[in-house]
Design a protein around this motif. Sequence first.
Motif, PDB file in Angstrom:
ATOM      1  N   GLY A  12     -19.151 -26.376  63.208  1.00  0.00           N
ATOM      2  CA  GLY A  12     -17.736 -26.361  62.875  1.00  0.00           C
ATOM      3  C   GLY A  12     -17.448 -26.048  61.421  1.00  0.00           C
ATOM      4  O   GLY A  12     -16.300 -25.797  61.062  1.00  0.00           O
ATOM      5  N   THR A  13     -18.464 -26.057  60.520  1.00  0.00           N
ATOM      6  CA  THR A  13     -18.182 -25.783  59.110  1.00  0.00           C
ATOM      7  C   THR A  13     -17.679 -24.360  58.907  1.00  0.00           C
ATOM      8  O   THR A  13     -16.804 -24.113  58.074  1.00  0.00           O
ATOM      9  N   THR A  14     -18.208 -23.405  59.685  1.00  0.00           N
ATOM     10  CA  THR A  14     -17.795 -22.018  59.520  1.00  0.00           C
ATOM     11  C   THR A  14     -16.348 -21.821  59.913  1.00  0.00           C
ATOM     12  O   THR A  14     -15.627 -21.034  59.298  1.00  0.00           O
ATOM     13  N   MET A  15     -15.899 -22.510  60.941  1.00  0.00           N
ATOM     14  CA  MET A  15     -14.517 -22.374  61.391  1.00  0.00           C
ATOM     15  C   MET A  15     -13.545 -22.687  60.265  1.00  0.00           C
ATOM     16  O   MET A  15     -12.480 -22.086  60.142  1.00  0.00           O
ATOM     17  N   ALA A  16     -13.928 -23.639  59.389  1.00  0.00           N
ATOM     18  CA  ALA A  16     -13.035 -24.007  58.306  1.00  0.00           C
ATOM     19  C   ALA A  16     -13.155 -23.069  57.119  1.00  0.00           C
ATOM     20  O   ALA A  16     -12.172 -22.793  56.421  1.00  0.00           O
ATOM     21  N   LYS A  17     -14.387 -22.544  56.868  1.00  0.00           N
ATOM     22  CA  LYS A  17     -14.624 -21.752  55.665  1.00  0.00           C
ATOM     23  C   LYS A  17     -14.271 -20.280  55.837  1.00  0.00           C
ATOM     24  O   LYS A  17     -13.965 -19.592  54.877  1.00  0.00           O
ATOM     25  N   ARG A  18     -14.397 -19.761  57.044  1.00  0.00           N
ATOM     26  CA  ARG A  18     -14.200 -18.327  57.242  1.00  0.00           C
ATOM     27  C   ARG A  18     -12.758 -17.937  56.936  1.00  0.00           C
ATOM     28  O   ARG A  18     -11.811 -18.614  57.297  1.00  0.00           O
ATOM     29  N   LYS A  19     -12.597 -16.808  56.270  1.00  0.00           N
ATOM     30  CA  LYS A  19     -11.270 -16.319  55.918  1.00  0.00           C
ATOM     31  C   LYS A  19     -10.464 -16.007  57.171  1.00  0.00           C
ATOM     32  O   LYS A  19     -10.977 -15.450  58.137  1.00  0.00           O
ATOM     33  N   VAL A  20      -9.208 -16.357  57.127  1.00  0.00           N
ATOM     34  CA  VAL A  20      -8.330 -16.062  58.247  1.00  0.00           C
ATOM     35  C   VAL A  20      -8.224 -14.550  58.413  1.00  0.00           C
ATOM     36  O   VAL A  20      -7.956 -13.821  57.456  1.00  0.00           O
ATOM     37  N   GLY A  21      -8.440 -14.063  59.640  1.00  0.00           N
ATOM     38  CA  GLY A  21      -8.334 -12.635  59.927  1.00  0.00           C
ATOM     39  C   GLY A  21      -9.630 -11.874  59.746  1.00  0.00           C
ATOM     40  O   GLY A  21      -9.726 -10.715  60.149  1.00  0.00           O
ATOM     41  N   ALA A  22     -10.647 -12.500  59.118  1.00  0.00           N
ATOM     42  CA  ALA A  22     -11.922 -11.810  58.923  1.00  0.00           C
ATOM     43  C   ALA A  22     -12.685 -11.754  60.240  1.00  0.00           C
ATOM     44  O   ALA A  22     -12.666 -12.700  61.023  1.00  0.00           O
ATOM     45  N   ALA A  23     -13.373 -10.637  60.468  1.00  0.00           N
ATOM     46  CA  ALA A  23     -14.153 -10.496  61.691  1.00  0.00           C
ATOM     47  C   ALA A  23     -15.338 -11.444  61.661  1.00  0.00           C
ATOM     48  O   ALA A  23     -16.055 -11.521  60.654  1.00  0.00           O
ATOM     49  N   PRO A  24     -15.568 -12.205  62.723  1.00  0.00           N
ATOM     50  CA  PRO A  24     -16.695 -13.142  62.748  1.00  0.00           C
ATOM     51  C   PRO A  24     -18.023 -12.393  62.752  1.00  0.00           C
ATOM     52  O   PRO A  24     -18.144 -11.291  63.288  1.00  0.00           O
ATOM     53  N   THR A  25     -19.023 -12.998  62.130  1.00  0.00           N
ATOM     54  CA  THR A  25     -20.353 -12.402  62.056  1.00  0.00           C
ATOM     55  C   THR A  25     -21.349 -13.273  62.796  1.00  0.00           C
ATOM     56  O   THR A  25     -21.042 -14.389  63.233  1.00  0.00           O
ATOM     57  N   VAL A  26     -22.579 -12.791  62.889  1.00  0.00           N
ATOM     58  CA  VAL A  26     -23.628 -13.565  63.541  1.00  0.00           C
ATOM     59  C   VAL A  26     -23.903 -14.849  62.769  1.00  0.00           C
ATOM     60  O   VAL A  26     -24.285 -15.875  63.342  1.00  0.00           O
ATOM     61  N   TYR A  27     -23.687 -14.799  61.449  1.00  0.00           N
ATOM     62  CA  TYR A  27     -23.868 -16.012  60.638  1.00  0.00           C
ATOM     63  C   TYR A  27     -22.832 -17.062  61.020  1.00  0.00           C
ATOM     64  O   TYR A  27     -23.125 -18.261  61.053  1.00  0.00           O
ATOM     65  N   ASP A  28     -21.610 -16.616  61.278  1.00  0.00           N
ATOM     66  CA  ASP A  28     -20.559 -17.546  61.698  1.00  0.00           C
ATOM     67  C   ASP A  28     -20.928 -18.216  63.025  1.00  0.00           C
ATOM     68  O   ASP A  28     -20.732 -19.416  63.214  1.00  0.00           O
ATOM     69  N   VAL A  29     -21.444 -17.410  63.968  1.00  0.00           N
ATOM     70  CA  VAL A  29     -21.840 -17.958  65.263  1.00  0.00           C
ATOM     71  C   VAL A  29     -22.978 -18.960  65.092  1.00  0.00           C
ATOM     72  O   VAL A  29     -22.985 -20.040  65.700  1.00  0.00           O
ATOM     73  N   ALA A  30     -23.972 -18.613  64.247  1.00  0.00           N
ATOM     74  CA  ALA A  30     -25.100 -19.507  64.015  1.00  0.00           C
ATOM     75  C   ALA A  30     -24.632 -20.830  63.428  1.00  0.00           C
ATOM     76  O   ALA A  30     -25.091 -21.909  63.842  1.00  0.00           O
ATOM     77  N   ASP A  31     -23.703 -20.772  62.467  1.00  0.00           N
ATOM     78  CA  ASP A  31     -23.173 -22.002  61.869  1.00  0.00           C
ATOM     79  C   ASP A  31     -22.419 -22.837  62.905  1.00  0.00           C
ATOM     80  O   ASP A  31     -22.598 -24.057  62.993  1.00  0.00           O
ATOM     81  N   ALA A  32     -21.577 -22.176  63.685  1.00  0.00           N
ATOM     82  CA  ALA A  32     -20.761 -22.895  64.660  1.00  0.00           C
ATOM     83  C   ALA A  32     -21.600 -23.536  65.752  1.00  0.00           C
ATOM     84  O   ALA A  32     -21.261 -24.603  66.273  1.00  0.00           O
ATOM     85  N   ALA A  33     -22.707 -22.885  66.115  1.00  0.00           N
ATOM     86  CA  ALA A  33     -23.573 -23.414  67.171  1.00  0.00           C
ATOM     87  C   ALA A  33     -24.705 -24.270  66.635  1.00  0.00           C
ATOM     88  O   ALA A  33     -25.468 -24.841  67.419  1.00  0.00           O
ATOM     89  N   ALA A  34     -24.809 -24.371  65.270  1.00  0.00           N
ATOM     90  CA  ALA A  34     -25.871 -25.159  64.629  1.00  0.00           C
ATOM     91  C   ALA A  34     -27.258 -24.678  65.038  1.00  0.00           C
ATOM     92  O   ALA A  34     -28.141 -25.466  65.394  1.00  0.00           O
ATOM     93  N   VAL A  35     -27.443 -23.348  65.003  1.00  0.00           N
ATOM     94  CA  VAL A  35     -28.741 -22.742  65.294  1.00  0.00           C
ATOM     95  C   VAL A  35     -29.004 -21.662  64.258  1.00  0.00           C
ATOM     96  O   VAL A  35     -28.143 -21.349  63.423  1.00  0.00           O
ATOM     97  N   SER A  36     -30.173 -21.076  64.302  1.00  0.00           N
ATOM     98  CA  SER A  36     -30.497 -19.982  63.394  1.00  0.00           C
ATOM     99  C   SER A  36     -29.925 -18.672  63.927  1.00  0.00           C
ATOM    100  O   SER A  36     -29.610 -18.547  65.116  1.00  0.00           O
ATOM    101  N   ILE A  37     -29.813 -17.676  63.040  1.00  0.00           N
ATOM    102  CA  ILE A  37     -29.300 -16.370  63.487  1.00  0.00           C
ATOM    103  C   ILE A  37     -30.289 -15.722  64.463  1.00  0.00           C
ATOM    104  O   ILE A  37     -29.901 -14.967  65.349  1.00  0.00           O
ATOM    105  N   ALA A  38     -31.582 -16.013  64.306  1.00  0.00           N
ATOM    106  CA  ALA A  38     -32.574 -15.478  65.255  1.00  0.00           C
ATOM    107  C   ALA A  38     -32.333 -16.038  66.652  1.00  0.00           C
ATOM    108  O   ALA A  38     -32.469 -15.323  67.657  1.00  0.00           O
ATOM    109  N   THR A  39     -31.953 -17.304  66.711  1.00  0.00           N
ATOM    110  CA  THR A  39     -31.669 -17.908  68.012  1.00  0.00           C
ATOM    111  C   THR A  39     -30.428 -17.289  68.637  1.00  0.00           C
ATOM    112  O   THR A  39     -30.379 -17.045  69.850  1.00  0.00           O
TER     113      THR A  39
END
Length: 376
Positions: A12-39
């Motif tokens: 959930g940390t990425t949901m708060a930090k990511r800029k409004v309107g910015a396209a989500p990245t794989v890093y955002d997904v990894a943060d939101a799911a609490a896993v690595s980008i490889a996962t």
Amino acid sequence: MTTASPGRRERGTTMAKRKVGAAPTVYDVADAAAVSIATVSRAVRNPESVTPATRERVEQAIHELGYVPSAPARALADRRTGAYGLLLPGFDDLEDAAAPAPSDGSVRITDDRGNRSPIGGAPLYYDEVLRGAEVEAWRHGAALLVAVGRGQGHDIAGRVDGLAVFARTMTDDAIARVAGRTPVVLLADEQAARGIDSVSVDNARGMRALVEHVVGELGIRDLAYLAGPKDSPDDAVRRTGLGQALAAHKVDSRSVRVRHGDFGRARAAQVAAELIAERAPRALVCANDQSALGALDAIRAAGLRVPDDIVVTGFDGIEAGAYATPPITTVRQPMRALGGAAIRALEARIADPTAAPQHLTLPVEVLLRESCPPAL
């Protein structure tokens, strides 16, 4: 205070930090799911490689964020395009696909009862092969890029990870040049000596079994053969099977009238009409089902009956043959499996570029239907 390891942060940390309107990245997904980008990458491309719980967290994060994987970024990372190519032969009726003139609000009514326009011969077979290739590519997480027309291999080869090429679509020299930089598999081509992976069906055995039924079981020795194009590898091998069946039953091959068509229904109807005008054979063996459908058209037009006057057989097993009047006896080849096998051959070649060329021959099946009478 809890410290998260790299790639595994509090959900959930990425949901708060990511800029409004910015396209989500794989890093955002990894943060939101609490896993690595490889996962995240494994969960997207090969879901079975992660646990169900992890897969569920990643999928939920992707859904909540509206994340769409970047194909260009993935291709750069893997050094792959994420696409396979399928090169089909050029069709003589491509101009029929041109856009019609804009409508003036009226609908034209044409009396077509005495001049039915036959379904084009190419799509009925190639569509099935294409579908099989498309499904197999999807299973590997790839797209399928299709090109139609002779000599287009150079144009498509640089855009795909591997190229499946139908017989009679490129010259041997062109295939060799493309294969020097892009994995290539030949479809419906049994000339294994080229040193390139190939996938075909057992044309010779299929045609031999079919003709042995006509000659041996039905006792018919007066045959004509409605062949395909003279440069077709498929037709050449099917004629070999025809000759083997004739020899097995001591029928002189010179007694069989051979006429070449183009694998299409319209041309086959013309050729069959010419054969009937000369002298109607007792059995008309056709190189493919589209030719057999054209033969039925000509036989009906001549006032003859199938199978009472002329026995008709085909080859391919397209759906239209099963619903013809009467249904056509044929050799069914696994068309979808042919397309799927081509993609798997490309995958194997990419995985091991130095492996010896593989030549796969798929089995066929004779289907006895009402265009042949019961055996004696």
